[in-house]
Motif scaffolding. Sequence first.
Motif, PDB file in Angstrom:
ATOM      1  N   ILE A 118       1.966   4.034 -14.053  1.00 50.94           N
ATOM      2  CA  ILE A 118       2.315   3.476 -12.771  1.00 50.94           C
ATOM      3  C   ILE A 118       3.232   2.130 -12.915  1.00 50.94           C
ATOM      4  O   ILE A 118       2.409   1.322 -13.740  1.00 50.94           O
ATOM      5  CB  ILE A 118       1.103   3.138 -12.018  1.00 50.94           C
ATOM      6  N   VAL A 119       4.219   2.094 -12.561  1.00 51.05           N
ATOM      7  CA  VAL A 119       5.295   0.934 -12.659  1.00 51.05           C
ATOM      8  C   VAL A 119       5.574  -0.061 -11.451  1.00 51.05           C
ATOM      9  O   VAL A 119       5.545   0.691 -10.190  1.00 51.05           O
ATOM     10  CB  VAL A 119       6.411   1.260 -13.310  1.00 51.05           C
ATOM     11  N   GLY A 120       5.561  -1.281 -11.538  1.00 50.14           N
ATOM     12  CA  GLY A 120       5.683  -2.017 -10.414  1.00 50.14           C
ATOM     13  C   GLY A 120       5.246  -3.492 -11.011  1.00 50.14           C
ATOM     14  O   GLY A 120       5.048  -3.726 -12.067  1.00 50.14           O
ATOM     15  N   ARG A 121       5.102  -4.286  -9.959  1.00 46.26           N
ATOM     16  CA  ARG A 121       4.944  -4.407  -8.679  1.00 46.26           C
ATOM     17  C   ARG A 121       6.064  -3.805  -7.920  1.00 46.26           C
ATOM     18  O   ARG A 121       6.205  -3.123  -6.852  1.00 46.26           O
ATOM     19  CB  ARG A 121       4.819  -5.851  -7.947  1.00 46.26           C
ATOM     20  N   VAL A 122       7.395  -4.241  -8.341  1.00 40.79           N
ATOM     21  CA  VAL A 122       8.885  -3.544  -7.951  1.00 40.79           C
ATOM     22  C   VAL A 122       9.221  -2.580  -9.181  1.00 40.79           C
ATOM     23  O   VAL A 122       9.602  -2.974  -9.863  1.00 40.79           O
ATOM     24  CB  VAL A 122       9.525  -4.315  -7.501  1.00 40.79           C
ATOM     25  N   VAL A 143      -5.051   3.247  -7.188  1.00 43.10           N
ATOM     26  CA  VAL A 143      -4.521   4.546  -7.549  1.00 43.10           C
ATOM     27  C   VAL A 143      -5.541   5.661  -7.484  1.00 43.10           C
ATOM     28  O   VAL A 143      -6.426   5.524  -8.281  1.00 43.10           O
ATOM     29  CB  VAL A 143      -3.679   4.729  -8.599  1.00 43.10           C
ATOM     30  N   ARG A 144      -5.470   6.620  -6.496  1.00 44.37           N
ATOM     31  CA  ARG A 144      -6.501   7.696  -6.530  1.00 44.37           C
ATOM     32  C   ARG A 144      -5.888   8.734  -7.108  1.00 44.37           C
ATOM     33  O   ARG A 144      -4.699   9.239  -6.566  1.00 44.37           O
ATOM     34  CB  ARG A 144      -7.081   7.912  -5.095  1.00 44.37           C
ATOM     35  N   VAL A 145      -6.227   9.466  -8.009  1.00 44.29           N
ATOM     36  CA  VAL A 145      -5.787  10.760  -8.630  1.00 44.29           C
ATOM     37  C   VAL A 145      -6.831  11.825  -8.345  1.00 44.29           C
ATOM     38  O   VAL A 145      -7.898  11.805  -8.632  1.00 44.29           O
ATOM     39  CB  VAL A 145      -5.665  10.600 -10.067  1.00 44.29           C
ATOM     40  N   TYR A 146      -6.182  13.066  -7.756  1.00 46.47           N
ATOM     41  CA  TYR A 146      -7.056  14.232  -7.276  1.00 46.47           C
ATOM     42  C   TYR A 146      -6.486  15.300  -7.787  1.00 46.47           C
ATOM     43  O   TYR A 146      -5.163  15.453  -7.452  1.00 46.47           O
ATOM     44  CB  TYR A 146      -7.116  14.129  -5.597  1.00 46.47           C
ATOM     45  N   ILE A 151      -1.483   6.042  -3.870  1.00 45.57           N
ATOM     46  CA  ILE A 151      -1.317   4.576  -4.341  1.00 45.57           C
ATOM     47  C   ILE A 151      -1.204   3.651  -2.999  1.00 45.57           C
ATOM     48  O   ILE A 151      -0.379   3.975  -2.176  1.00 45.57           O
ATOM     49  CB  ILE A 151       0.129   4.602  -5.081  1.00 45.57           C
ATOM     50  N   SER A 152      -2.370   2.679  -3.202  1.00 44.65           N
ATOM     51  CA  SER A 152      -2.228   1.700  -1.988  1.00 44.65           C
ATOM     52  C   SER A 152      -2.098   0.187  -2.595  1.00 44.65           C
ATOM     53  O   SER A 152      -2.494   0.028  -3.817  1.00 44.65           O
ATOM     54  CB  SER A 152      -3.479   2.088  -1.104  1.00 44.65           C
ATOM     55  N   ALA A 153      -1.890  -0.495  -1.732  1.00 39.70           N
ATOM     56  CA  ALA A 153      -1.685  -2.191  -2.249  1.00 39.70           C
ATOM     57  C   ALA A 153      -2.114  -3.104  -0.885  1.00 39.70           C
ATOM     58  O   ALA A 153      -1.380  -2.679  -0.064  1.00 39.70           O
ATOM     59  CB  ALA A 153      -0.660  -2.449  -2.810  1.00 39.70           C
ATOM     60  N   GLN A 154      -3.006  -4.150  -1.269  1.00 45.58           N
ATOM     61  CA  GLN A 154      -3.364  -4.757  -0.057  1.00 45.58           C
ATOM     62  C   GLN A 154      -2.746  -6.422  -0.694  1.00 45.58           C
ATOM     63  O   GLN A 154      -3.114  -6.532  -1.774  1.00 45.58           O
ATOM     64  CB  GLN A 154      -4.976  -4.987   0.031  1.00 45.58           C
ATOM     65  N   VAL A 155      -2.184  -7.140   0.152  1.00 47.66           N
ATOM     66  CA  VAL A 155      -1.584  -8.356  -0.435  1.00 47.66           C
ATOM     67  C   VAL A 155      -2.163  -9.306   0.624  1.00 47.66           C
ATOM     68  O   VAL A 155      -2.630  -9.246   1.779  1.00 47.66           O
ATOM     69  CB  VAL A 155       0.076  -8.254   0.063  1.00 47.66           C
ATOM     70  N   PRO A 164       0.051  -3.186   4.938  1.00 48.07           N
ATOM     71  CA  PRO A 164      -0.110  -2.879   3.606  1.00 48.07           C
ATOM     72  C   PRO A 164       0.705  -1.883   3.019  1.00 48.07           C
ATOM     73  O   PRO A 164       1.560  -1.161   3.845  1.00 48.07           O
ATOM     74  CB  PRO A 164      -1.635  -2.570   3.701  1.00 48.07           C
ATOM     75  N   TYR A 165       0.576  -1.572   1.776  1.00 43.83           N
ATOM     76  CA  TYR A 165       1.288  -0.326   1.080  1.00 43.83           C
ATOM     77  C   TYR A 165       0.658   0.814   0.918  1.00 43.83           C
ATOM     78  O   TYR A 165      -0.660   0.675   0.493  1.00 43.83           O
ATOM     79  CB  TYR A 165       1.939  -0.972  -0.410  1.00 43.83           C
ATOM     80  N   HIS A 166       1.476   1.956   0.917  1.00 49.35           N
ATOM     81  CA  HIS A 166       0.650   2.983   0.688  1.00 49.35           C
ATOM     82  C   HIS A 166       2.021   4.330   0.334  1.00 49.35           C
ATOM     83  O   HIS A 166       2.805   4.352   1.011  1.00 49.35           O
ATOM     84  CB  HIS A 166      -0.172   3.815   1.893  1.00 49.35           C
TER      85      HIS A 166
END
Length: 297
Positions: free
Chosen positions: A42-46, A116-119, A129-133, A283-285
Amino acid sequence: MKVSLLNYGAITQGWWINDTPLILGYDKPQDYLTDPFYLGAIVGRVANRMGGAQFKLGDVQYALSANEGSNTLHGGVAGLSRQHWSLEQISSVEAVLNYTSPDGENGFPGEVRFEVRVYLSFPRLTYSISAQVDRPTPISVAQHNYYSLGSDRNVSDNCLKLASNGFLDIDNQGIPSGLVRGVRENGLDFISSKPIGDTAMDIDHYFVFAPNRDHQRPVAEVGAPSGFKLSVYSDQPGAQVYTAAHLSDPFQSGAGLCIEPSGYPNAPNISSFPAIICSPDNPYHQTLILEISGGHA
């Protein structure tokens, strides 16, 4: 179908149907500590590249960690792919990874809580993939598998179809200029499925998905000589497509194909690009669905 995950970099180490590998990976988890290719991470933040390792938000200019010449690649030296996440297996088919990025990490403002939830549900592998800022900050994450689809041949033999008629113009450092170029006029037309090797160049470009596309249909389809077909479903506006020309030992150049849905690269520096700024109220999703069919496993 089975998948193997690591808490380092939220990496997908392997994905198989029976014993047939669908992505490239190292056998030893410790090899990822020195991996320069972002295999399965998983790459980021950006994700992708930020020109000049900087951006302006409001009246504040932020200096980022430069890790590709004078630019920032995949979040910087200590991006998400270089962090240890918490990893919990929820059930035999689901796991969740969490990482809290502190304010100022790699130069980015704000604390960000990533999940990151993987199913796994045959024939699909899903990443949620989600992010709370805690304050406005740019977020644009990508999942960086190298798809081999059971073949040990160069991906030039794979057939590729993309829901895209345009790609981002880039300079010689891979930084977007702000222009969108047509695929038909520039030899990158995969509107209809065709062998990747039919193009006259190595591919490492961000393809813009048709905004009026049917979201029930895949944004990308890959057919391999093994008989396997990968269908990629995404809610992102485009994806970096990379034919792995710079892969090296222990892998062969071009041995895997990356399809990395994300927001537009370098977006904070180009006002005409869709914004990737998230906030506590926004938020990000991202949802990424990988579906496999065919094959001779």
